[in-house]
Design a protein around this motif. Structure first.
Motif, PDB file in Angstrom:
ATOM      1  N   ASP A 129       0.830  -1.206   0.000  1.00 24.52           N
ATOM      2  CA  ASP A 129       0.000   0.000   0.000  1.00 24.52           C
ATOM      3  C   ASP A 129       0.866   1.258   0.000  1.00 24.52           C
ATOM      4  OD1 ASP A 129      -2.507  -1.259   0.035  1.00 24.52           O
ATOM      5  OD2 ASP A 129      -2.485  -1.437   2.214  1.00 24.52           O
ATOM      6  N   ALA A 130       1.933   1.228   0.803  1.00 23.01           N
ATOM      7  CA  ALA A 130       2.801   2.393   0.914  1.00 23.01           C
ATOM      8  C   ALA A 130       3.481   2.698  -0.426  1.00 23.01           C
ATOM      9  CB  ALA A 130       3.851   2.175   2.005  1.00 23.01           C
ATOM     10  N   VAL A 131       4.009   1.649  -1.064  1.00 18.14           N
ATOM     11  CA  VAL A 131       4.684   1.852  -2.351  1.00 18.14           C
ATOM     12  C   VAL A 131       3.691   2.341  -3.406  1.00 18.14           C
ATOM     13  CG1 VAL A 131       5.975   0.707  -4.202  1.00 18.14           C
ATOM     14  CG2 VAL A 131       6.462   0.154  -1.809  1.00 18.14           C
ATOM     15  N   GLU A 132       2.501   1.752  -3.424  1.00 17.26           N
ATOM     16  CA  GLU A 132       1.488   2.178  -4.399  1.00 17.26           C
ATOM     17  C   GLU A 132       1.069   3.629  -4.167  1.00 17.26           C
ATOM     18  OE1 GLU A 132      -1.506  -0.729  -3.704  1.00 17.26           O
ATOM     19  OE2 GLU A 132      -0.235  -2.367  -4.423  1.00 17.26           O
ATOM     20  N   THR A 133       0.915   4.018  -2.905  1.00 21.78           N
ATOM     21  CA  THR A 133       0.518   5.397  -2.600  1.00 21.78           C
ATOM     22  C   THR A 133       1.596   6.378  -3.025  1.00 21.78           C
ATOM     23  OG1 THR A 133      -0.834   4.645  -0.741  1.00 21.78           O
ATOM     24  CG2 THR A 133      -0.180   6.964  -0.741  1.00 21.78           C
ATOM     25  N   PHE A 134       2.853   5.997  -2.849  1.00 21.43           N
ATOM     26  CA  PHE A 134       3.963   6.833  -3.301  1.00 21.43           C
ATOM     27  C   PHE A 134       3.845   7.100  -4.809  1.00 21.43           C
ATOM     28  CE2 PHE A 134       8.171   7.183  -5.236  1.00 21.43           C
ATOM     29  CZ  PHE A 134       8.760   8.176  -4.484  1.00 21.43           C
ATOM     30  N   PHE A 135       3.613   6.043  -5.593  1.00 20.90           N
ATOM     31  CA  PHE A 135       3.495   6.211  -7.040  1.00 20.90           C
ATOM     32  C   PHE A 135       2.224   6.961  -7.422  1.00 20.90           C
ATOM     33  CE2 PHE A 135       6.658   2.727  -7.305  1.00 20.90           C
ATOM     34  CZ  PHE A 135       7.514   3.298  -8.243  1.00 20.90           C
ATOM     35  N   LEU A 136       1.125   6.707  -6.721  1.00 17.08           N
ATOM     36  CA  LEU A 136      -0.118   7.437  -6.997  1.00 17.08           C
ATOM     37  C   LEU A 136       0.078   8.939  -6.809  1.00 17.08           C
ATOM     38  CD1 LEU A 136      -2.700   5.065  -5.283  1.00 17.08           C
ATOM     39  CD2 LEU A 136      -2.827   5.823  -7.660  1.00 17.08           C
ATOM     40  N   SER A 137       0.742   9.319  -5.721  1.00 17.50           N
ATOM     41  CA  SER A 137       0.993  10.742  -5.470  1.00 17.50           C
ATOM     42  C   SER A 137       1.884  11.337  -6.554  1.00 17.50           C
ATOM     43  CB  SER A 137       1.650  10.923  -4.097  1.00 17.50           C
ATOM     44  OG  SER A 137       0.786  10.513  -3.063  1.00 17.50           O
ATOM     45  N   LEU A 138       2.875  10.571  -6.974  1.00 15.72           N
ATOM     46  CA  LEU A 138       3.796  11.055  -8.003  1.00 15.72           C
ATOM     47  C   LEU A 138       3.088  11.205  -9.351  1.00 15.72           C
ATOM     48  CD1 LEU A 138       6.774  11.773  -8.639  1.00 15.72           C
ATOM     49  CD2 LEU A 138       7.133   9.358  -9.185  1.00 15.72           C
ATOM     50  N   PHE A 139       2.314  10.199  -9.749  1.00 20.30           N
ATOM     51  CA  PHE A 139       1.688  10.195 -11.072  1.00 20.30           C
ATOM     52  C   PHE A 139       0.519  11.168 -11.176  1.00 20.30           C
ATOM     53  CE2 PHE A 139       2.982   5.465 -11.795  1.00 20.30           C
ATOM     54  CZ  PHE A 139       4.287   5.878 -12.004  1.00 20.30           C
ATOM     55  N   TYR A 140      -0.324  11.212 -10.124  1.00 21.50           N
ATOM     56  CA  TYR A 140      -1.590  11.941 -10.239  1.00 21.50           C
ATOM     57  C   TYR A 140      -1.608  13.290  -9.517  1.00 21.50           C
ATOM     58  CZ  TYR A 140      -3.377   7.594 -12.179  1.00 21.50           C
ATOM     59  OH  TYR A 140      -3.573   6.484 -12.965  1.00 21.50           O
ATOM     60  N   GLU A 141      -0.645  13.500  -8.608  1.00 23.25           N
ATOM     61  CA  GLU A 141      -0.599  14.774  -7.890  1.00 23.25           C
ATOM     62  C   GLU A 141       0.677  15.553  -8.144  1.00 23.25           C
ATOM     63  OE1 GLU A 141      -1.250  13.954  -3.778  1.00 23.25           O
ATOM     64  OE2 GLU A 141      -3.103  12.840  -4.132  1.00 23.25           O
ATOM     65  N   GLY A 142       1.651  14.905  -8.772  1.00 23.21           N
ATOM     66  CA  GLY A 142       2.914  15.585  -9.069  1.00 23.21           C
ATOM     67  C   GLY A 142       3.723  15.922  -7.838  1.00 23.21           C
ATOM     68  N   ARG A 143       3.616  15.084  -6.799  1.00 19.40           N
ATOM     69  CA  ARG A 143       4.397  15.342  -5.594  1.00 19.40           C
ATOM     70  C   ARG A 143       4.899  14.035  -4.998  1.00 19.40           C
ATOM     71  NH1 ARG A 143       1.086  15.628  -0.575  1.00 19.40           N
ATOM     72  NH2 ARG A 143      -0.950  14.691  -1.022  1.00 19.40           N
ATOM     73  N   ILE A 144       5.991  14.125  -4.251  1.00 18.47           N
ATOM     74  CA  ILE A 144       6.558  12.962  -3.581  1.00 18.47           C
ATOM     75  C   ILE A 144       5.944  12.902  -2.197  1.00 18.47           C
ATOM     76  CG2 ILE A 144       8.678  11.945  -2.676  1.00 18.47           C
ATOM     77  CD1 ILE A 144      10.170  13.224  -4.997  1.00 18.47           C
ATOM     78  N   SER A 145       5.081  11.923  -1.980  1.00 17.97           N
ATOM     79  CA  SER A 145       4.297  11.894  -0.752  1.00 17.97           C
ATOM     80  C   SER A 145       3.804  10.479  -0.479  1.00 17.97           C
ATOM     81  CB  SER A 145       3.110  12.859  -0.866  1.00 17.97           C
ATOM     82  OG  SER A 145       2.321  12.820   0.301  1.00 17.97           O
ATOM     83  N   CYS A 146       3.370  10.265   0.756  1.00 13.53           N
ATOM     84  CA  CYS A 146       2.729   9.011   1.157  1.00 13.53           C
ATOM     85  C   CYS A 146       2.092   9.251   2.515  1.00 13.53           C
ATOM     86  CB  CYS A 146       3.760   7.880   1.253  1.00 13.53           C
ATOM     87  SG  CYS A 146       3.021   6.241   1.579  1.00 13.53           S
ATOM     88  N   PHE A 147       1.151   8.393   2.900  1.00 14.36           N
ATOM     89  CA  PHE A 147       0.641   8.471   4.260  1.00 14.36           C
ATOM     90  C   PHE A 147       1.785   8.218   5.235  1.00 14.36           C
ATOM     91  CE2 PHE A 147      -0.567   4.186   2.577  1.00 14.36           C
ATOM     92  CZ  PHE A 147       0.360   3.438   3.286  1.00 14.36           C
ATOM     93  N   GLN A 148       1.614   8.598   6.492  1.00 14.30           N
ATOM     94  CA  GLN A 148       2.671   8.477   7.489  1.00 14.30           C
ATOM     95  C   GLN A 148       2.475   7.229   8.350  1.00 14.30           C
ATOM     96  OE1 GLN A 148       2.416  12.142   9.659  1.00 14.30           O
ATOM     97  NE2 GLN A 148       3.200  13.383   7.971  1.00 14.30           N
ATOM     98  N   PRO A 149       3.571   6.647   8.843  1.00 19.37           N
ATOM     99  CA  PRO A 149       3.430   5.510   9.763  1.00 19.37           C
ATOM    100  C   PRO A 149       2.613   5.866  11.000  1.00 19.37           C
ATOM    101  CG  PRO A 149       5.678   5.661   8.949  1.00 19.37           C
ATOM    102  CD  PRO A 149       4.985   6.907   8.495  1.00 19.37           C
ATOM    103  N   VAL A 150       2.818   7.074  11.523  1.00 26.75           N
ATOM    104  CA  VAL A 150       2.053   7.576  12.666  1.00 26.75           C
ATOM    105  C   VAL A 150       1.519   8.952  12.303  1.00 26.75           C
ATOM    106  CG1 VAL A 150       2.105   8.249  15.102  1.00 26.75           C
ATOM    107  CG2 VAL A 150       3.482   6.307  14.320  1.00 26.75           C
ATOM    108  N   THR A 151       0.220   9.137  12.410  1.00 25.16           N
ATOM    109  CA  THR A 151      -0.397  10.412  12.038  1.00 25.16           C
ATOM    110  C   THR A 151      -1.263  10.917  13.183  1.00 25.16           C
ATOM    111  OG1 THR A 151      -0.540   9.622   9.745  1.00 25.16           O
ATOM    112  CG2 THR A 151      -1.789  11.604  10.309  1.00 25.16           C
ATOM    113  N   TRP A 152      -0.994  12.150  13.616  1.00 25.52           N
ATOM    114  CA  TRP A 152      -1.823  12.771  14.643  1.00 25.52           C
ATOM    115  C   TRP A 152      -2.834  13.679  13.980  1.00 25.52           C
ATOM    116  CZ3 TRP A 152      -1.934  17.974  16.912  1.00 25.52           C
ATOM    117  CH2 TRP A 152      -2.772  18.045  18.030  1.00 25.52           C
ATOM    118  N   LEU A 153      -4.103  13.461  14.271  1.00 25.57           N
ATOM    119  CA  LEU A 153      -5.183  14.256  13.699  1.00 25.57           C
ATOM    120  C   LEU A 153      -5.615  15.290  14.728  1.00 25.57           C
ATOM    121  CD1 LEU A 153      -7.200  11.277  12.178  1.00 25.57           C
ATOM    122  CD2 LEU A 153      -5.466  12.686  11.048  1.00 25.57           C
TER     123      LEU A 153
END
Length: 258
Positions: free
Chosen positions: A138-162
């Motif tokens: 999931d992490a690798v796919e999200t990295f590529f999704l962000s790169l291909f469709y949003e034009g940025r290097i990004s992914c969800f975080q291992p720990v996220t505070w909302l």
């Protein structure tokens, strides 16, 4: 399962995911990923040096017109067998998205509504930590999704505070490959529930998954190198705690132990 458990423990420790006394909710969709996560955390609580408890929460999405509701009775039975409290939260999200709104691209709206309903239920019960079943692939796919469709290097975080809800999201399966998780779910006879979502299998993520599979056949080890790059760059919050030890993570990319 022991190998999955070792990966989960290492991930929890690398990112300091669990603190003493945590009530950790597991978002159980009924899919293989969330059920393996539930099984692993239920076992981890029995010997982990940091005491914590586990509770399972499942959001019933309801049903679009003409479709049956998902049956989570097997999940409820499994939770009783491993001594984990189980809560089923009713909703009509499927009906709203597919019958009322007739969304052409339903995944984003669906995800927001699911998160909102689940987080509200946790806050009402005084729970502020939830474990999600996102894994290595999931992490690798999200990295590529962000790169291909949003034009940025990004992914969800291992720990996220909302900050709006005070909820902390953790992803203890990040070191576990999807094929390995699938094998464990089958071997453990986990009560996987079929998802009747009309959009299942017809998403951009499925396209990227197929692309990565093709590239991985040509460039073996591609996914592990991308995952390692996210930790070494690092992406925000992807550097393990203390930037420590960090021996190369060897994730079996084609299913792990057979």
């Amino acid at each position: 399962m022991n190998q999955i458990l070792s990966y989960v423990r290492r991930c929890v420790e690398d990112y300091a995911m669990i603190q003493p006394g945590d009530r950790v909710a597991v978002g159980v969709s009924g899919g293989k990923d969330s059920l393996v996560l539930l099984a692993a955390l239920a076992r981890l609580r029995n010997f982990y040096p940091v005491p914590f408890t586990v509770e399972a929460f499942t959001l019933d999405m309801g049903a679009a017109d003409g479709r049956e509701r998902m049956d989570f009775s097997g999940v409820a039975d499994y939770c009783r067998s491993i001594d984990v409290p189980f809560t089923l939260l009713p909703s009509e999200i499927h009906h709203v998205i597919f019958d009322l709104r007739r969304e052409k691209n339903p995944c984003s709206m669906c995800a927001k509504m699911r998160r909102g309903a689940l987080h509200n239920a946790l806050v009402e019960r005084g729970i502020h930590k939830i474990a999600l079943g996102h894994h290595f692939d999931d992490a690798v796919e999200t990295f590529f999704l962000s790169l291909f469709y949003e034009g940025r290097i990004s992914c969800f975080q291992p720990v996220t505070w909302l900050d709006r809800t005070g909820i902390v999201q953790i992803r203890p399966l990040l070191y576990c490959g999807e094929g390995h998780i699938r094998n464990v779910a089958q071997r453990e006879h986990l009560p996987v529930v079929f998802n009747p979502c009309p959009a299942d299998g017809c998403t951009k993520r499925e396209e990227v998954k197929a692309l990565i599979a093709g590239l991985s056949r040509r460039y073996p080890g591609l996914k592990s190198r991308v995952f390692g790059a996210m930790q070494r760059l690092p992406l925000p919050e992807w550097a393990p705690v203390e930037h420590r030890r960090m021996p190369p993570l060897e994730v079996p990319e084609e299913g792990g132990v057979q």
